[in-house]
Design a protein around this motif. Structure first.
Motif, PDB file in Angstrom:
ATOM      1  N   LEU A 352       0.895  -1.290  -0.143  1.00 34.38           N
ATOM      2  CA  LEU A 352      -0.092   0.065  -0.120  1.00 34.38           C
ATOM      3  C   LEU A 352       0.912   1.223   0.039  1.00 34.38           C
ATOM      4  N   GLY A 353       0.728   2.153  -0.685  1.00 32.86           N
ATOM      5  CA  GLY A 353       1.366   3.282  -1.065  1.00 32.86           C
ATOM      6  C   GLY A 353       2.587   3.153  -1.917  1.00 32.86           C
ATOM      7  N   TYR A 354       2.860   1.933  -2.432  1.00 32.16           N
ATOM      8  CA  TYR A 354       4.352   1.525  -2.876  1.00 32.16           C
ATOM      9  C   TYR A 354       3.959   0.690  -4.065  1.00 32.16           C
ATOM     10  N   HIS A 355       2.626   0.811  -4.612  1.00 32.63           N
ATOM     11  CA  HIS A 355       2.435  -0.362  -5.633  1.00 32.63           C
ATOM     12  C   HIS A 355       2.844   0.303  -6.898  1.00 32.63           C
ATOM     13  N   LYS A 356       3.580   1.310  -6.947  1.00 30.78           N
ATOM     14  CA  LYS A 356       4.277   1.849  -8.360  1.00 30.78           C
ATOM     15  C   LYS A 356       5.684   1.927  -8.005  1.00 30.78           C
ATOM     16  N   ASP A 357       6.166   1.543  -6.830  1.00 30.37           N
ATOM     17  CA  ASP A 357       7.516   1.657  -6.815  1.00 30.37           C
ATOM     18  C   ASP A 357       8.202   0.731  -7.415  1.00 30.37           C
ATOM     19  N   LYS A 358       9.479   1.160  -8.107  1.00 27.92           N
ATOM     20  CA  LYS A 358      10.241   0.364  -8.987  1.00 27.92           C
ATOM     21  C   LYS A 358      10.867  -0.897  -8.442  1.00 27.92           C
ATOM     22  N   ILE A 361       7.674  -3.337  -8.923  1.00 31.06           N
ATOM     23  CA  ILE A 361       6.977  -3.380 -10.199  1.00 31.06           C
ATOM     24  C   ILE A 361       8.107  -3.588 -11.292  1.00 31.06           C
ATOM     25  N   LYS A 362       7.843  -4.897 -11.834  1.00 34.55           N
ATOM     26  CA  LYS A 362       9.018  -5.297 -12.931  1.00 34.55           C
ATOM     27  C   LYS A 362       7.926  -5.470 -14.465  1.00 34.55           C
ATOM     28  N   ASN A 363       8.132  -4.797 -15.192  1.00 29.55           N
ATOM     29  CA  ASN A 363       7.795  -4.889 -16.666  1.00 29.55           C
ATOM     30  C   ASN A 363       5.942  -4.755 -16.520  1.00 29.55           C
ATOM     31  N   LEU A 371       8.353  -8.649  -2.847  1.00 26.27           N
ATOM     32  CA  LEU A 371       7.522  -8.163  -1.873  1.00 26.27           C
ATOM     33  C   LEU A 371       7.593  -8.953  -0.712  1.00 26.27           C
ATOM     34  N   GLU A 372       7.655 -10.244  -0.837  1.00 30.04           N
ATOM     35  CA  GLU A 372       7.291 -11.368   0.342  1.00 30.04           C
ATOM     36  C   GLU A 372       8.704 -11.473   0.981  1.00 30.04           C
ATOM     37  N   SER A 411      10.788   2.168   6.139  1.00 26.46           N
ATOM     38  CA  SER A 411      11.929   1.215   5.643  1.00 26.46           C
ATOM     39  C   SER A 411      12.314   1.562   3.950  1.00 26.46           C
ATOM     40  N   HIS A 412      11.572   2.672   3.531  1.00 25.27           N
ATOM     41  CA  HIS A 412      12.038   3.097   1.998  1.00 25.27           C
ATOM     42  C   HIS A 412      12.712   4.412   2.324  1.00 25.27           C
TER      43      HIS A 412
END
Length: 501
Positions: A352-358, A361-363, A371-372, A411-412
């Motif tokens: 949540l809030g990082y769903h577009k974080d590089k 997100i791969k391709n 993520l896990e 943690s980001h």
């Protein structure tokens, strides 16, 4: 013989034993604190005594007689009244009308004069200083609480239960309440005081009963214990008292707020800044602009007047995602509304809030392996008690949910952390951990905006403190310049010039 004697009380809810064979005794004309963490079963036990809940097991004796309390009317007939944490008052009615509502004098018709005379007698006897003709909507929180206490006395209660009565009071209002309670005790009343605050317990009570996870763990005389003893009983171990150390120097300004309007009625602009390696604490009674400040900075509320900058960059009109991309970690006051999705797994909540974080997100697809892996690492690093990170986050306690939110947001590598009410509803152990984390982030030169209704939290952790009153900054000063009583005056609207005179 105790005036209240509850024996082996068990109260269950689906999947939860809220009270597990609890014995609870209160002596006549004492102030007895029922102490425990949030969720320990304190309010449930008192709701049983007041007739709002019915126990599956156990017996209740009042003044030596075994009783069955089916509803609050039964409780009042036995002389038991309860002042709830959330007041049950009608805002558009007067003080007098609220006090007598449902219990008016007169056999067939309302005898207003007799009712008013009875209420005035109570107000005079206990020095409540209430205007009976004033509307409830126009009263401060402290005055509303007085109305609730008078309403309870008017109904004939000589055993008064108060549920977390200081939660939204200024220090001065707390002191005034304590004076009233001591007067009530001198007049022969018995007070049961539900709280999770150790300092209040030590200051107010004659005796203490401690609940932990629905079980009674201690019956104590207050004079025989200290705050550390009480904390250990509450959580089952010794708890460290966290206080910030001094800092010799700070970095550059990270967050700059210029002429920001929080209250559309007063429209008095707010100017604040937070530097790298600094904690700016925002104190004040809830409802004085804290929520607006939080939402305006993160971007969930549009800025109508003023300017917000991060590291010199204007973000006033930027969307939430762009602000977070600049390095804002956000721990909202209402985690259930704004920080977690209860039915989603712990792993999914880390997205949540990082769903577009590089990183994730791969391709165009979510990298669940990454993520896990991160979720597993964050849970371990932040000591969250989790059976399986694939479980719904709703399966966790409030403290562990907050650890998930905290670990996700810090943690980001943020440059600014907004921590709004970060320990609300948490147990002492979780509070200890979160306070240590905030101080660690400060030493890592993060800028931290701490918004809290707990004045002790603000005073212990902050380098500077700003007090909000009706949407404006009534005072701003370095930690240690003013004591708790003086800060309480700022919370009530006094200025620094008025307090220093």
């Amino acid at each position: 013989m105790p005036i209240i004697d509850m024996r082996q009380i068990t109260k269950r809810f689906p999947g939860v034993v809220a009270n597990d064979k609890v014995d609870f005794q209160v002596e006549k004309q004492e102030i007895h604190c029922l102490l425990g963490e949030n969720g320990s079963g304190k309010t449930t036990l008192m709701n049983v005594l007041f007739g709002l809940y019915h126990p599956e097991e156990g017996e209740i004796y009042v003044k030596g007689e075994k009783v069955r309390i089916s509803n609050p009317n039964d409780a009042y007939k036995l002389g038991i009244g309860m002042v709830h944490q959330h007041f049950m008052l009608v805002n558009q009615m007067t003080v007098l009308e609220n006090i007598i509502l449902g219990n008016e004098c007169g056999s067939f018709f309302l005898d207003r004069k007799e009712s008013e005379a009875a209420v005035r007698d109570l107000i005079t006897r206990f020095n409540f200083k209430l205007d009976l003709n004033q509307k409830i909507a126009d009263l401060s929180v402290g005055m509303k609480q007085r109305v609730e206490i008078v309403k309870t006395l008017y109904r004939g209660a000589d055993i008064i239960i108060l549920d977390e009565p200081t939660a939204v009071l200024t220090p001065q209002e707390v002191a005034d309440l304590f004076v009233i309670l001591h007067q009530l005790r001198r007049d022969g009343k018995t007070i049961i005081f539900i709280t999770h605050k150790l300092n209040e317990t030590m200051e107010m009570s004659d005796s203490v009963t401690v609940l932990r996870k629905g079980v009674k763990v201690a019956d104590l005389k207050t004079r025989d214990v200290n705050q550390n003893d009480l904390a250990a009983h509450m959580v089952g171990r010794q708890v460290e008292h966290i206080v910030s150390d001094s800092v010799e120097s700070y970095g550059e300004v990270v967050l700059s707020i210029k002429d920001l309007v929080l209250n559309d009625k007063t429209r008095i602009p707010v100017n604040l800044s937070v530097r790298a390696g600094e904690i700016l604490g925002i104190a004040g009674v809830e409802g004085n602009g804290q929520q607006e400040l939080e939402e305006l900075i993160i971007g969930t509320m549009p800025v109508r007047s003023g300017k917000i900058e991060i590291n010199g960059q204007d973000i006033t009109s930027k969307p939430v995602k762009d602000r977070k991309d600049l390095g804002i970690g956000y721990i909202p006051a209402d985690r259930h509304k704004n920080a977690i999705l209860s039915n989603f797994s712990i792993i999914e909540n880390y997205l949540l809030g990082y769903h577009k974080d590089k990183d994730y997100i791969k391709n165009g697809f979510i990298d669940f392996r990454k993520l896990e892996s991160d979720a597993d690492r964050f849970v371990t690093e932040f000591n969250a008690k989790v059976a399986d990170i694939g479980d719904p986050i709703s399966s966790l306690s409030g403290g562990n949910q907050q650890k998930i939110v905290l670990s996700r947001e810090v943690s980001h590598d943020p440059i600014l952390v907004i921590a709004a009410q970060p320990v609300r509803g948490l147990d002492i152990g979780a509070i200890e951990f979160i306070h240590k984390t905030l101080l660690r982030l400060r030493h890592e030169k993060k800028a931290i905006l701490l918004i809290s209704a707990e004045l002790s939290e603000v005073m212990n952790l902050s380098d500077r403190i700003a007090v909000l009153y009706e949407g404006q900054v009534s005072a701003e000063f370095p930690r240690g310049k003013y004591n708790q009583e003086q800060i309480g005056l700022f919370m009530a609207g006094r200025t620094e010039k008025e307090v220093e005179v």
